[in-house]
Write an enzyme that holds these catalytic residues in place. Structure first.
Site, PDB file in Angstrom:
ATOM      1  N   LYS A   1      39.403  43.493  46.976  1.00  0.00           N
ATOM      2  CA  LYS A   1      40.722  44.092  46.771  1.00  0.00           C
ATOM      3  C   LYS A   1      41.129  44.986  47.938  1.00  0.00           C
ATOM      4  O   LYS A   1      42.269  45.460  47.991  1.00  0.00           O
ATOM      5  CB  LYS A   1      40.744  44.885  45.466  1.00  0.00           C
TER       6      LYS A   1
ATOM      7  N   ASP B   1      36.654  54.106  37.868  1.00  0.00           N
ATOM      8  CA  ASP B   1      36.905  52.746  38.352  1.00  0.00           C
ATOM      9  C   ASP B   1      38.011  52.846  39.401  1.00  0.00           C
ATOM     10  O   ASP B   1      39.182  53.046  39.080  1.00  0.00           O
ATOM     11  CB  ASP B   1      37.332  51.865  37.182  1.00  0.00           C
TER      12      ASP B   1
ATOM     13  N   CYS C   1      43.238  40.989  32.327  1.00  0.00           N
ATOM     14  CA  CYS C   1      41.965  41.564  31.867  1.00  0.00           C
ATOM     15  C   CYS C   1      42.168  42.895  31.152  1.00  0.00           C
ATOM     16  O   CYS C   1      41.318  43.788  31.223  1.00  0.00           O
ATOM     17  CB  CYS C   1      40.973  41.718  33.017  1.00  0.00           C
TER      18      CYS C   1
ATOM     19  N   GLN D   1      41.603  49.822  41.982  1.00  0.00           N
ATOM     20  CA  GLN D   1      43.013  49.784  42.359  1.00  0.00           C
ATOM     21  C   GLN D   1      43.444  50.985  43.199  1.00  0.00           C
ATOM     22  O   GLN D   1      44.600  51.064  43.618  1.00  0.00           O
ATOM     23  CB  GLN D   1      43.889  49.698  41.100  1.00  0.00           C
TER      24      GLN D   1
ATOM     25  N   HIS E   1      40.383  48.058  32.285  1.00  0.00           N
ATOM     26  CA  HIS E   1      40.043  46.669  32.584  1.00  0.00           C
ATOM     27  C   HIS E   1      38.833  46.282  31.735  1.00  0.00           C
ATOM     28  O   HIS E   1      37.989  47.124  31.420  1.00  0.00           O
ATOM     29  CB  HIS E   1      39.717  46.560  34.079  1.00  0.00           C
TER      30      HIS E   1
END
Length: 423
Positions: free
Chosen positions: A231, A205, A374, A208, A128
């Site tokens: 999220k 990261d 992104c 997700q 991202h």
């Protein structure tokens, strides 16, 4: 567990999400844009309202009752997040505006002070922009070199190439846990172990992954991990950074101001202990408390249960999409039980722009995302200017997938007829 059995989970929790019970353009809302942001359960909305209606006061700065209650709720949220990711200490959790700020915190507080010319940072081409642009800043200012891991034939993280890129020059590896575009589940345990063999630090990261699967930062042994509340059923405007205690202690402050100080003099200042050293100014108090409520909500359901249900939805979704002619799916196929990837499908249709697909689906009440998500460098590698993405969460159902697939087929047929007429 069968899909029919697990659907009782979605049926039960949907009542907790007021926004899902509406019509859009005369159709029941089908919300398949969860990789961009999730919807919020009533418990989270109530937490926001309770703070502003009952406890609104600044934290850490008052002895009166409202301030004490606000401070307790704010700090209790930190405890909840620490338990959610299985951190060794509550002091390893720093509240930030979002995951982007958390990555920038590490980039500026650690990267700018620790990296030297010729040092290497390894990323993947699927990152991202939030886990790419900050490291470009760092490389430009320190002389560090960015290296990129490419994709396998199945459009997954190329672990063999990663092994070849690692060297004594590698100082940082920063990768996503799950790609927001390809949906692949990256081999993070192996990535971390290999990087540590060369003395490199690792940032994960988890934007997700945190909403969809259990996390254990101690078992992973990552040095830093970031996620965003919005999220994972929480509000916008807050995220968090996990960092190993010794690393956070050694890092200088990122921002200056109130809250992050111990003592201030005209010619110098001393800084607060962790985690407050990194939380300058009045924090997002209500948002942090609501994030704590979101963590409570997810934990009460059980992250294992959420993951299992989403695997079955993934298998069902891909079985249907794989049968649609002229539709190209990106990223790996799921395993037979739907595991091995995220509950999202990124795709293109021959001759149809992704934005046109998204627009027509919206006219039938179906919300998906179109664009580059992104991940512009990844889209250039995929030779796709734009893709469509349908992303699911635990409150979505098999019936919604049926509606989406049927409407998608109709939409493709519509464009096909238009093109035929033009011919």
């Amino acid at each position: 567990m069968t899909l029919a059995q697990e659907l009782t989970l979605a049926t039960k929790v949907r009542a907790d999400f007021p926004i899902l019970h509406q019509q859009v353009n005369g159709y029941p809302l089908v919300y398949f844009d969860n990789a961009a942001t999730s919807q919020k359960p009533r418990a989270v909305l109530d937490a926001l309202m309770h703070y502003y209606g009952q406890d609104n006061a600044n934290v850490h700065r008052g002895v009166h009752a409202l301030s004490a209650r606000a401070t307790d709720a704010y700090e209790n949220a930190r405890d909840k997040v620490a338990a959610f990711v299985k951190a060794a200490s509550r002091d390893e959790i720093v509240f930030t505006r979002n995951a982007s700020e958390a990555i920038n915190l590490v980039a500026y507080a650690w990267g700018m002070s620790q990296l030297q010319p010729g040092d290497e940072i390894i990323l993947s081409v699927m990152e991202h922009h939030s886990n790419l642009v900050p490291w470009q800043f760092v490389a430009q200012r320190t002389g560090a070199v960015l290296k990129y891991v490419g994709l396998t034939a199945t459009e997954e993280f190329d672990l063999d190439q990663f092994r070849q890129l690692l060297s004594d020059k590698t100082k940082l590896v920063t990768v996503n846990h799950i790609s927001n575009t390809l949906g692949c589940l990256n081999p993070v345990p192996e990535i971390i172990a290999l990087a540590h063999q060369f003395g490199a630090k690792v940032l994960i990261d988890a934007c997700q992954s945190a909403p969809h699967m259990p996390l254990d930062v101690q078992a992973l042994d990552c040095d830093w991990l970031v996620a965003s509340a919005h999220k994972m059923c929480g509000p916008t405007g807050i995220g968090f950074l996990y960092g190993k205690l010794d690393l956070l202690q050694a890092m200088p402050p990122f921002l200056g101001g109130g809250e992050m100080i111990a003592d201030v003099f005209l010619d110098h200042s001393t800084y607060a202990e962790l985690p407050h050293k990194f939380e300058a100014g009045t924090p997002a108090i209500a948002e942090a408390i609501a994030l704590g409520a979101a963590v409570d909500y997810l934990s009460a359901i059980g992250m294992d249960k959420i993951a299992d249900y989403e695997h079955e939805l993934t298998a069902y979704l891909y079985q249907a999409l794989n049968k649609i002619p002229h539709l190209r799916l990106y990223g790996p196929q799921p395993k037979a039980d739907g595991s091995g990837r995220a509950a999202l499908a990124t795709f293109t249709v021959d001759g149809v722009h992704a934005q046109d697909l998204s627009t027509l689906l919206d006219q039938s009440g179906i919300a998906i995302r179109s664009g580059h998500h992104c991940t512009q460098p990844l889209h250039r590698i995929l030779e796709a200017a734009s893709t469509a993405r349908a992303s699911l969460y635990f409150y979505n159902t098999k019936e919604e997938i049926d509606t989406f697939v049927a409407t998608l087929k109709d939409t493709i047929d519509f464009f096909g007829s238009v093109f035929d007429d033009e011919d």
